[in-house]
Design a protein around this motif. Structure first.
Motif, PDB file in Angstrom:
ATOM      1  N   SER A 160      24.308  19.007   3.183  1.00 49.33           N
ATOM      2  CA  SER A 160      24.571  19.566   4.500  1.00 49.33           C
ATOM      3  C   SER A 160      26.055  19.875   4.651  1.00 49.33           C
ATOM      4  N   ALA A 161      26.869  18.930   4.230  1.00 51.79           N
ATOM      5  CA  ALA A 161      28.312  19.076   4.415  1.00 51.79           C
ATOM      6  C   ALA A 161      28.901  20.197   3.562  1.00 51.79           C
ATOM      7  N   GLY A 184      29.113  23.555   2.226  1.00 51.19           N
ATOM      8  CA  GLY A 184      28.507  24.834   2.577  1.00 51.19           C
ATOM      9  C   GLY A 184      29.531  25.945   2.542  1.00 51.19           C
ATOM     10  N   LEU A 185      29.259  26.983   3.298  1.00 51.88           N
ATOM     11  CA  LEU A 185      30.175  28.126   3.324  1.00 51.88           C
ATOM     12  C   LEU A 185      31.580  27.680   3.705  1.00 51.88           C
ATOM     13  N   GLY A 186      31.642  26.662   4.549  1.00 51.52           N
ATOM     14  CA  GLY A 186      32.937  26.162   5.007  1.00 51.52           C
ATOM     15  C   GLY A 186      33.806  25.700   3.842  1.00 51.52           C
ATOM     16  N   ASN A 187      33.207  25.040   2.878  1.00 47.84           N
ATOM     17  CA  ASN A 187      33.987  24.522   1.746  1.00 47.84           C
ATOM     18  C   ASN A 187      34.447  25.634   0.821  1.00 47.84           C
ATOM     19  N   TYR A 200      23.727  31.341  10.730  1.00 50.85           N
ATOM     20  CA  TYR A 200      24.015  30.791   9.398  1.00 50.85           C
ATOM     21  C   TYR A 200      23.062  31.415   8.375  1.00 50.85           C
ATOM     22  N   TYR A 236      33.610  21.012  11.035  1.00 50.92           N
ATOM     23  CA  TYR A 236      32.595  21.947  10.598  1.00 50.92           C
ATOM     24  C   TYR A 236      32.118  21.542   9.206  1.00 50.92           C
ATOM     25  N   SER A 237      33.085  21.210   8.360  1.00 49.42           N
ATOM     26  CA  SER A 237      32.746  20.935   6.975  1.00 49.42           C
ATOM     27  C   SER A 237      31.891  19.677   6.831  1.00 49.42           C
ATOM     28  N   SER A 262      29.764  18.671   8.938  1.00 45.70           N
ATOM     29  CA  SER A 262      28.558  18.874   9.766  1.00 45.70           C
ATOM     30  C   SER A 262      28.479  17.865  10.913  1.00 45.70           C
ATOM     31  N   MET A 320      26.727  17.945  15.893  1.00 44.05           N
ATOM     32  CA  MET A 320      25.633  18.862  16.208  1.00 44.05           C
ATOM     33  C   MET A 320      24.305  18.202  15.899  1.00 44.05           C
ATOM     34  N   ILE A 351      23.250  16.712  13.323  1.00 47.77           N
ATOM     35  CA  ILE A 351      22.735  16.671  11.953  1.00 47.77           C
ATOM     36  C   ILE A 351      22.827  15.275  11.359  1.00 47.77           C
ATOM     37  N   LEU A 363      20.314  22.047   9.070  1.00 47.24           N
ATOM     38  CA  LEU A 363      20.299  22.616  10.425  1.00 47.24           C
ATOM     39  C   LEU A 363      18.869  22.765  10.924  1.00 47.24           C
TER      40      LEU A 363
HETATM   41  N1  PHE Z   1      29.123  21.868   6.723  1.00 45.09           N
HETATM   42  C1  PHE Z   1      28.795  23.204   6.436  1.00 45.09           C
HETATM   43  C2  PHE Z   1      29.874  23.913   5.690  1.00 45.09           C
HETATM   44  O1  PHE Z   1      30.849  23.378   5.279  1.00 45.09           O
HETATM   45  C3  PHE Z   1      28.569  24.018   7.624  1.00 45.09           C
HETATM   46  C4  PHE Z   1      27.511  23.580   8.473  1.00 45.09           C
HETATM   47  C5  PHE Z   1      27.739  23.625   9.753  1.00 45.09           C
HETATM   48  C6  PHE Z   1      26.337  23.154   7.987  1.00 45.09           C
HETATM   49  C7  PHE Z   1      26.800  23.267  10.567  1.00 45.09           C
HETATM   50  C8  PHE Z   1      25.387  22.774   8.780  1.00 45.09           C
HETATM   51  C9  PHE Z   1      25.634  22.819  10.081  1.00 45.09           C
HETATM   52  O2  PHE Z   1      29.757  25.086   5.503  1.00 45.09           O
END
Ligand code: PHE
Length: 453
Positions: free
Chosen positions: A22-23, A25-28, A103, A226-227, A229, A232, A234, A328
């Motif tokens: 989960s953690a 993701g696109l953010g990383n 997302y 965000y990174s 998660s 929200m 989760i 999510l």
């Molecule tokens: N943590 C995820 C990331 O780094 C982003 C994300 C946000 C995933 C919200 C799930 C929920 O991209």
């Protein structure tokens, strides 16, 4: 106490890999590298890591313990802690409903690029962005890729926690690690890569003013949030599936190291390769969202073996995005099934239908509805802004107040101590939740109004 009636994670490793999925993701892979390049390289890394092991740690422990202690979805969890705070669970619950659709839209874009590179058409994606704009500017294709991505996500969620999420995470996360390490090694052997590495890793405070420090801090905090998660629901949801015999503290440490390591490694791919491509012009890294979809395809196009590296890279991004969208959607499903007492399959179908409708709005926001703006934002950007910059810090702020002052930190500490001799970071945890985290949240909330980040 064994929670036999519930579908739980079957092992500590399974839990860690799913939460790390989960953690990561696109953010990383996309956001972290460009933020690091923008905010002083090594400085940003130091600030980020320091925040991850303190502030990120405390918030993640809180959420996971809250979930495990109550065994409920995010709505039920907050209400159980304190009746009057039920509204907070609702706000947290809205966030995945806002984020999941868009997302999955971005996940669809990644799939499109993966297919493009795998069919050896990567050079078509190079250029000034005509390919990207041409793609998102039409309604049909992005919709198809978005639907495929959303259905893939739902296919895992419908199988359940142990047979779906845990199983796929145990397979995909190691694969992701192998992919990223492979691409890093390749990138670092390219001529000129070391200048990019220096730019990325060495602290650079030229021209840093007090304002820049504040911005760096706020950017690092926002990214961390965000990174990991957080805020929200989760981690509350995943925590509710965690076994009582597994250590929360150790698990959170592992997730945090996993997430940060992948982000740092992604930077070792993105920063040096863009650096080489642009002849040392770091401003190209500042491209924001277009970095991944416009700049990087050019970089791969100019690279020996770029077609293969591009395919592997977009595979990496797709896997990272998929495990995040699974978490999510699972959070949505846990809310729907608890609230309406529905079976997993039915809840998943409802959640998917919701994702289809709202995701389509985001898709159309770039094509047939591209004139539509909300408060000056394009539809997708609006969803992104309101969830990340407003709702999440707000949820985290009130969670800290709830745990720090209303229920008291002992409420969480007791859960962390189950089956453990001690809670090593207890003092740190208390100070963080009661004082530092709330102040940081206020900082995140007000910075966008002071500066343009
Ligand atoms: N943590 C995820 C990331 O780094 C982003 C994300 C946000 C995933 C919200 C799930 C929920 O991209």
């Amino acid at each position: 106490m064994e929670k036999t009636q519930k579908d739980n994670f079957g092992s500590r490793l399974g839990f860690i890999l799913a939460a790390a999925g989960s953690a990561v993701g696109l953010g990383n892979i996309w956001r972290f590298p460009y933020l690091a390049a923008k905010y002083g390289g090594g400085i940003f890394l130091i600030v980020y890591i320091a925040l991850a092991v303190t502030f990120g740690f405390a918030l993640m422990v809180t959420e996971i313990a809250l979930g495990r202690k109550t065994g409920k979805s995010v709505i039920g969890a907050y209400k159980t802690v304190k009746k009057g705070f039920g509204f907070l669970g609702w706000i947290a619950a809205i966030v995945p409903f806002i984020i999941t659709p868009y997302y999955c839209v971005i996940g669809g874009w990644v799939l499109k690029y993966l297919v493009t590179f795998m069919t050896a058409k990567g050079q078509e994606a190079a250029g000034e962005g005509e390919f990207f704009k041409g793609f998102i500017g039409q309604a049909g294709q992005p919709l198809v890729f978005f639907v495929i991505f959303a259905v893939l996500t739902a296919a895992v969620v419908i199988l359940g926690v142990q047979k779906g999420i845990e199983k796929i995470s145990k397979f995909l996360m190691p694969l992701l690690v192998v992919l990223i390490i492979g691409i890093v090694i390749y990138t670092l052997t390219l001529p000129g890569a070391m200048d990019g590495v220096k730019y990325y890793l060495l602290p650079n405070i030229d021209g840093f003013t007090a304002g820049t420090w504040l911005k760096t801090l706020a950017a690092a905090m926002g990214q961390l949030f965000y990174s990991m998660s957080l805020a929200m629901g989760i981690m509350v949801t995943y925590g509710s599936y965690m076994r009582k015999e597994d250590s929360i503290e150790k698990s959170v440490r592992s997730i945090e190291i996993f997430d940060t390591a992948i982000a740092v490694l992604a930077g070792l791919i993105v920063v040096p390769s863009v650096f080489i491509f642009s002849g040392g012009n770091a401003s190209q890294l500042n491209a924001g969202p277009s970095l991944m979809f416009i700049t990087l395809p050019n970089v791969f196009d100019s690279m020996k073996g770029g077609q293969i590296i591009g395919s592997l890279f977009f595979m990496l991004v797709a896997l990272a995005a998929l495990t995040s969208s699974i978490s999510l959607l699972e959070t949505m499903v846990s809310i729907i099934s608890e609230k309406f007492k529905l079976k997993r399959a039915v809840s998943t179908a409802i959640a998917l239908a919701f994702v289809f409708v709202f995701g389509a709005f985001s898709v159309f926001g770039y094509s047939i509805w591209d004139k539509v703006t909300i408060l000056g934002y394009q539809i997708l950007d609006f969803f992104d802004f309101i969830s990340n910059n407003m709702m999440m810090p707000f949820v985290a702020f009130l969670t800290c107040i709830l745990i720090g002052f209303v229920a008291k930190t002992k409420y969480i500490e007791d859960e962390v101590l189950i089956g453990e001799e001690n809670f090593k970071a207890k003092k740190l945890y208390r100070v963080m939740v009661r004082y530092i985290c709330p102040v940081c949240m206020i900082l995140i909330l007000i910075t966008p109004f002071i500066f343009e980040l």
